[in-house]
Scaffold this motif. Structure first.
Motif, PDB file in Angstrom:
ATOM      1  N   ARG A 107      46.845  33.089  37.811  1.00  0.00           N
ATOM      2  CA  ARG A 107      47.831  33.467  38.826  1.00  0.00           C
ATOM      3  C   ARG A 107      47.217  33.646  40.207  1.00  0.00           C
ATOM      4  NH1 ARG A 107      51.807  37.740  35.766  1.00  0.00           N
ATOM      5  NH2 ARG A 107      52.418  36.301  34.114  1.00  0.00           N
ATOM      6  N   GLY A 108      45.927  33.384  40.329  1.00  0.00           N
ATOM      7  CA  GLY A 108      45.271  33.449  41.627  1.00  0.00           C
ATOM      8  C   GLY A 108      44.795  34.837  42.007  1.00  0.00           C
ATOM      9  N   MET A 109      44.668  35.729  41.038  1.00  0.00           N
ATOM     10  CA  MET A 109      44.212  37.086  41.308  1.00  0.00           C
ATOM     11  C   MET A 109      42.806  37.283  40.753  1.00  0.00           C
ATOM     12  SD  MET A 109      47.647  39.270  40.470  1.00  0.00           S
ATOM     13  CE  MET A 109      48.105  38.445  38.964  1.00  0.00           C
ATOM     14  N   GLU A 110      42.196  38.372  41.153  1.00  0.00           N
ATOM     15  CA  GLU A 110      40.854  38.705  40.672  1.00  0.00           C
ATOM     16  C   GLU A 110      40.958  39.862  39.688  1.00  0.00           C
ATOM     17  OE1 GLU A 110      36.629  40.454  42.344  1.00  0.00           O
ATOM     18  OE2 GLU A 110      38.273  40.067  43.730  1.00  0.00           O
ATOM     19  N   ALA A 111      40.357  39.702  38.529  1.00  0.00           N
ATOM     20  CA  ALA A 111      40.373  40.755  37.517  1.00  0.00           C
ATOM     21  C   ALA A 111      39.277  41.764  37.819  1.00  0.00           C
ATOM     22  CB  ALA A 111      40.155  40.164  36.127  1.00  0.00           C
ATOM     23  N   VAL A 112      39.672  43.013  38.007  1.00  0.00           N
ATOM     24  CA  VAL A 112      38.708  44.092  38.238  1.00  0.00           C
ATOM     25  C   VAL A 112      38.729  44.967  36.991  1.00  0.00           C
ATOM     26  CG1 VAL A 112      38.009  45.972  39.751  1.00  0.00           C
ATOM     27  CG2 VAL A 112      39.165  43.990  40.704  1.00  0.00           C
ATOM     28  N   ILE A 113      38.100  44.448  35.942  1.00  0.00           N
ATOM     29  CA  ILE A 113      38.035  45.134  34.659  1.00  0.00           C
ATOM     30  C   ILE A 113      36.573  45.134  34.239  1.00  0.00           C
ATOM     31  CG2 ILE A 113      38.794  45.126  32.269  1.00  0.00           C
ATOM     32  CD1 ILE A 113      41.186  43.397  33.184  1.00  0.00           C
ATOM     33  N   PRO A 114      35.959  46.302  34.049  1.00  0.00           N
ATOM     34  CA  PRO A 114      34.556  46.316  33.640  1.00  0.00           C
ATOM     35  C   PRO A 114      34.407  45.763  32.220  1.00  0.00           C
ATOM     36  CG  PRO A 114      35.429  48.534  33.695  1.00  0.00           C
ATOM     37  CD  PRO A 114      36.487  47.649  34.223  1.00  0.00           C
ATOM     38  N   PRO A 115      33.329  45.046  31.974  1.00  0.00           N
ATOM     39  CA  PRO A 115      33.148  44.464  30.642  1.00  0.00           C
ATOM     40  C   PRO A 115      32.795  45.530  29.600  1.00  0.00           C
ATOM     41  CG  PRO A 115      31.257  44.002  32.019  1.00  0.00           C
ATOM     42  CD  PRO A 115      32.267  44.672  32.890  1.00  0.00           C
ATOM     43  N   ARG A 116      33.257  45.285  28.382  1.00  0.00           N
ATOM     44  CA  ARG A 116      32.900  46.191  27.289  1.00  0.00           C
ATOM     45  C   ARG A 116      31.421  46.043  26.956  1.00  0.00           C
ATOM     46  NH1 ARG A 116      37.257  44.739  22.947  1.00  0.00           N
ATOM     47  NH2 ARG A 116      37.542  42.947  24.285  1.00  0.00           N
ATOM     48  N   SER A 117      30.885  47.018  26.279  1.00  0.00           N
ATOM     49  CA  SER A 117      29.445  47.019  25.992  1.00  0.00           C
ATOM     50  C   SER A 117      29.056  45.931  24.997  1.00  0.00           C
ATOM     51  CB  SER A 117      29.015  48.385  25.469  1.00  0.00           C
ATOM     52  OG  SER A 117      29.717  48.685  24.278  1.00  0.00           O
ATOM     53  N   ASN A 118      29.981  45.470  24.161  1.00  0.00           N
ATOM     54  CA  ASN A 118      29.626  44.453  23.170  1.00  0.00           C
ATOM     55  C   ASN A 118      29.906  43.026  23.651  1.00  0.00           C
ATOM     56  OD1 ASN A 118      32.386  44.564  23.160  1.00  0.00           O
ATOM     57  ND2 ASN A 118      32.603  44.711  20.951  1.00  0.00           N
ATOM     58  N   ARG A 119      30.248  42.849  24.903  1.00  0.00           N
ATOM     59  CA  ARG A 119      30.518  41.513  25.447  1.00  0.00           C
ATOM     60  C   ARG A 119      29.207  40.762  25.638  1.00  0.00           C
ATOM     61  NH1 ARG A 119      34.062  38.285  27.925  1.00  0.00           N
ATOM     62  NH2 ARG A 119      35.926  39.563  27.895  1.00  0.00           N
ATOM     63  N   THR A 120      29.177  39.496  25.198  1.00  0.00           N
ATOM     64  CA  THR A 120      27.940  38.717  25.307  1.00  0.00           C
ATOM     65  C   THR A 120      27.747  38.159  26.715  1.00  0.00           C
ATOM     66  OG1 THR A 120      29.127  36.770  24.491  1.00  0.00           O
ATOM     67  CG2 THR A 120      27.925  38.102  22.871  1.00  0.00           C
ATOM     68  N   GLU A 121      28.830  37.682  27.332  1.00  0.00           N
ATOM     69  CA  GLU A 121      28.740  37.142  28.692  1.00  0.00           C
ATOM     70  C   GLU A 121      29.336  38.159  29.667  1.00  0.00           C
ATOM     71  OE1 GLU A 121      30.575  33.374  29.072  1.00  0.00           O
ATOM     72  OE2 GLU A 121      29.678  32.614  27.233  1.00  0.00           O
ATOM     73  N   LEU A 122      28.476  38.769  30.455  1.00  0.00           N
ATOM     74  CA  LEU A 122      28.949  39.742  31.443  1.00  0.00           C
ATOM     75  C   LEU A 122      29.487  39.000  32.657  1.00  0.00           C
ATOM     76  CD1 LEU A 122      26.057  42.335  31.299  1.00  0.00           C
ATOM     77  CD2 LEU A 122      28.257  42.430  30.154  1.00  0.00           C
ATOM     78  N   ARG A 123      30.564  39.497  33.225  1.00  0.00           N
ATOM     79  CA  ARG A 123      31.111  38.893  34.436  1.00  0.00           C
ATOM     80  C   ARG A 123      31.015  39.905  35.571  1.00  0.00           C
ATOM     81  NH1 ARG A 123      35.481  40.290  31.610  1.00  0.00           N
ATOM     82  NH2 ARG A 123      36.771  41.780  32.689  1.00  0.00           N
ATOM     83  N   LYS A 124      31.155  39.406  36.785  1.00  0.00           N
ATOM     84  CA  LYS A 124      31.033  40.276  37.954  1.00  0.00           C
ATOM     85  C   LYS A 124      32.254  41.176  38.082  1.00  0.00           C
ATOM     86  CE  LYS A 124      28.134  37.560  40.982  1.00  0.00           C
ATOM     87  NZ  LYS A 124      28.049  36.964  42.321  1.00  0.00           N
ATOM     88  N   VAL A 125      31.993  42.394  38.519  1.00  0.00           N
ATOM     89  CA  VAL A 125      33.055  43.363  38.752  1.00  0.00           C
ATOM     90  C   VAL A 125      32.823  43.973  40.120  1.00  0.00           C
ATOM     91  CG1 VAL A 125      34.097  45.509  37.963  1.00  0.00           C
ATOM     92  CG2 VAL A 125      33.211  43.900  36.304  1.00  0.00           C
ATOM     93  N   ASP A 126      33.872  44.087  40.897  1.00  0.00           N
ATOM     94  CA  ASP A 126      33.782  44.747  42.200  1.00  0.00           C
ATOM     95  C   ASP A 126      33.865  46.253  41.955  1.00  0.00           C
ATOM     96  OD1 ASP A 126      33.777  45.489  44.803  1.00  0.00           O
ATOM     97  OD2 ASP A 126      35.578  44.378  45.372  1.00  0.00           O
ATOM     98  N   TRP A 127      32.714  46.896  41.853  1.00  0.00           N
ATOM     99  CA  TRP A 127      32.672  48.309  41.482  1.00  0.00           C
ATOM    100  C   TRP A 127      33.274  49.202  42.558  1.00  0.00           C
ATOM    101  CZ3 TRP A 127      32.229  49.501  36.674  1.00  0.00           C
ATOM    102  CH2 TRP A 127      31.552  48.655  35.809  1.00  0.00           C
ATOM    103  N   PHE A 128      33.239  48.786  43.814  1.00  0.00           N
ATOM    104  CA  PHE A 128      33.846  49.583  44.878  1.00  0.00           C
ATOM    105  C   PHE A 128      35.351  49.688  44.663  1.00  0.00           C
ATOM    106  CE2 PHE A 128      35.889  49.961  49.036  1.00  0.00           C
ATOM    107  CZ  PHE A 128      35.333  51.160  49.446  1.00  0.00           C
TER     108      PHE A 128
END
Length: 85
Positions: free
Chosen positions: A18-39
């Motif tokens: 939908r053209g939006m950015e997901a700001v969801i922190p990855p779970r600890s068991n995720r193999t591929e970490l993605r970037k999160v805008d922590w601010f």
């Protein structure tokens, strides 16, 4: 924006389609970490805490005020009280 409980590939793909950015922190068991805008995530947390503080005022969460004008006025008053703490 969401908590770690909303971290699923299907949801993230739907959000990005939908053209939006997901700001969801990855779970600890995720193999591929993605970037999160922590601010932005920290800003979300502040807003969530603010709503939690508002709920402590019974007049707000019970909606004693009958008109929208009075309800907004009371919400502004409580917001000022919280801000002045």
């Amino acid at each position: 924006m969401g908590d770690k409980g909303y971290d699923s590939d299907a949801l993230v793909q739907t959000i990005e389609a939908r053209g939006m950015e997901a700001v969801i922190p990855p779970r600890s068991n995720r193999t591929e970490l993605r970037k999160v805008d922590w601010f932005v995530y920290k800003e979300r947390h502040l807003i969530e805490c603010f709503f939690n503080k508002i709920k402590h005022y019974r007049r707000i969460f019970s909606r004693y005020e009958k008109t929208a004008r009075n309800d907004i006025g009371m919400l502004r008053f409580v917001s000022a009280l919280i801000w002045l703490r």
